[in-house]
Design an enzyme around this catalytic site. Structure first.
Site, PDB file in Angstrom:
ATOM      1  N   ALA A 213      -7.507  -0.019 -21.158  1.00  0.00           N
ATOM      2  CA  ALA A 213      -8.017   1.221 -20.587  1.00  0.00           C
ATOM      3  C   ALA A 213      -7.626   1.371 -19.127  1.00  0.00           C
ATOM      4  CB  ALA A 213      -9.533   1.259 -20.734  1.00  0.00           C
ATOM      5  N   GLY A 214      -6.806   0.453 -18.625  1.00  0.00           N
ATOM      6  CA  GLY A 214      -6.411   0.522 -17.214  1.00  0.00           C
ATOM      7  C   GLY A 214      -7.435  -0.111 -16.295  1.00  0.00           C
TER       8      GLY A 214
ATOM      9  N   ALA B 251      -8.764  -9.802 -16.328  1.00  0.00           N
ATOM     10  CA  ALA B 251     -10.134 -10.298 -16.145  1.00  0.00           C
ATOM     11  C   ALA B 251     -10.441 -11.432 -17.131  1.00  0.00           C
ATOM     12  CB  ALA B 251     -11.137  -9.158 -16.314  1.00  0.00           C
TER      13      ALA B 251
ATOM     14  N   ASP C 295      -3.477  -6.305 -10.143  1.00  0.00           N
ATOM     15  CA  ASP C 295      -4.636  -6.458 -11.028  1.00  0.00           C
ATOM     16  C   ASP C 295      -5.257  -7.845 -10.879  1.00  0.00           C
ATOM     17  OD1 ASP C 295      -3.805  -4.001 -11.893  1.00  0.00           O
ATOM     18  OD2 ASP C 295      -3.823  -4.482 -14.030  1.00  0.00           O
TER      19      ASP C 295
END
Ligand code: MEV
Length: 307
Positions: A98-99, A105, A146
């Site tokens: 979902a970006g 993570a 990210d």
């Protein structure tokens, strides 16, 4: 041993950041990955990750499986042998593709939990480097933004290959994140931008330069407590992302709907062609913008304060 990691949104500069321009990103702590590593009575390493429907032994995973490679790289890095029998549970509230950085993570929380369980807790710098290696295996040519924002769990002003810079908000501001529900094919969109950049280098370099200016000015506005100025900059960044071909009718529709409902500005966030958009709102109108996004087709929304 438990460890967690937040989601993230990119405020400005996605895609241009792959070409060494600055980008701004912040963690989103409303969504989290949690990993628990414990000793098991069963032989081997057992992994359960219900969010992606995975229940498997490490030995049965293909050698290039993202979760398998994180485990193997961590074990290699900490150099523990023989390995105890392990059970690894991965829970997540971060929507996949979902970006919001769900893959990074999972990797960060997994490296953190596993290295601590093996009595070799790794510093953030090592976690970040290891996870970047994994991102490179699975995402082509990632910039590293990210893994950085998620590992350090703080706002970052990121330029590839340069020391990590964080930034402080002079005044908090509120964002509504709206999910198109369409998986964001980040590897594909990053690859398409690269092909177009090779064909039309001068035009794409100019677009990246404009985006870089926006990131720079946005950082100053945030630090000097003038977040209202970000609205126009978001609108402009979205137009430039459209020119890079990474928006989509669904993203444009949510961006427009949020503005009609009173958002000060909005843009897609992350790889694009699906995934999420973000809208800057006055705190008092956050709920009504979120409702307007749902009415316009968003599958979910998150209201988050950046401070
Ligand atoms: C993805 O969250 C952000 C992109 O700029 C890719 C990257 O930086 O690796 C599209």
């Amino acid at each position: 041993m438990k460890a967690s990691a937040p989601g993230k949104v990119i405020l400005f500069g996605e895609h241009a950041v792959v070409y060494n321009r600055p980008a701004l990103a912040v963690p989103v702590n409303q969504v989290q990955v949690e990993v628990e590593v414990s000793e098991s009575s069963q032989p081997g390493i057992r992994i359960q990750a219900p969010i992606i429907g995975l229940t498997s032994d490490l030995a049965s995973l293909p050698s290039d499986h993202p979760i398998g490679s994180v485990i193997l790289k961590t074990i290699q890095h900490v150099g523990v042998s023989p390995l105890p029998n392990l059970s690894i549970q991965i829970q997540s509230t971060i929507p996949v593709a979902a970006g919001l950085g769900s893959g990074a993570a999972v990797s960060v929380a997994l490296v953190r939990a596993l290295s601590s369980f093996l009595d070799h807790p790794l510093p953030n710098e090592d976690i970040n480097n290891l996870v970047f290696e994994i991102e490179k295996l699975h995402h082509g040519t990632p910039s590293g933004i990210d893994n950085t924002v998620i590992t350090y769990n703080m706002p970052v002003y990121y330029i590839k290959g340069q020391p990590i810079e964080t930034f402080k908000c002079g005044k908090p501001f509120t964002l509504v994140v709206g999910d198109t529900g369409i998986p964001a094919p980040t590897k594909e969109s990053v690859g398409d931008v690269r092909r177009l950049w090779l064909r039309e280098t001068i035009r794409f370099e100019e677009i990246f330069n404009e985006i870089a200016q926006i990131s720079l000015i946005a950082r100053r506005s945030i630090e000097s407590g003038k977040p209202d100025l970000l609205g126009e900059m978001m609108n402009h960044n979205h137009e430039l992302l459209q020119q890079l071909t990474v928006s989509s009718p669904e993203l444009d529709n949510l961006v427009d709907a949020s503005k009609q409902a009173g958002a000060l500005g909005a843009k897609l966030s992350g790889g694009g062609r699906g995934g999420n958009m973000i809208a800057l709102v006055k705190q008092a109108s956050a709920e009504s913008v979120a409702e307007a996004l749902i009415s316009a087709g968003a599958k979910r929304t998150i209201i988050t304060e950046v401070k």
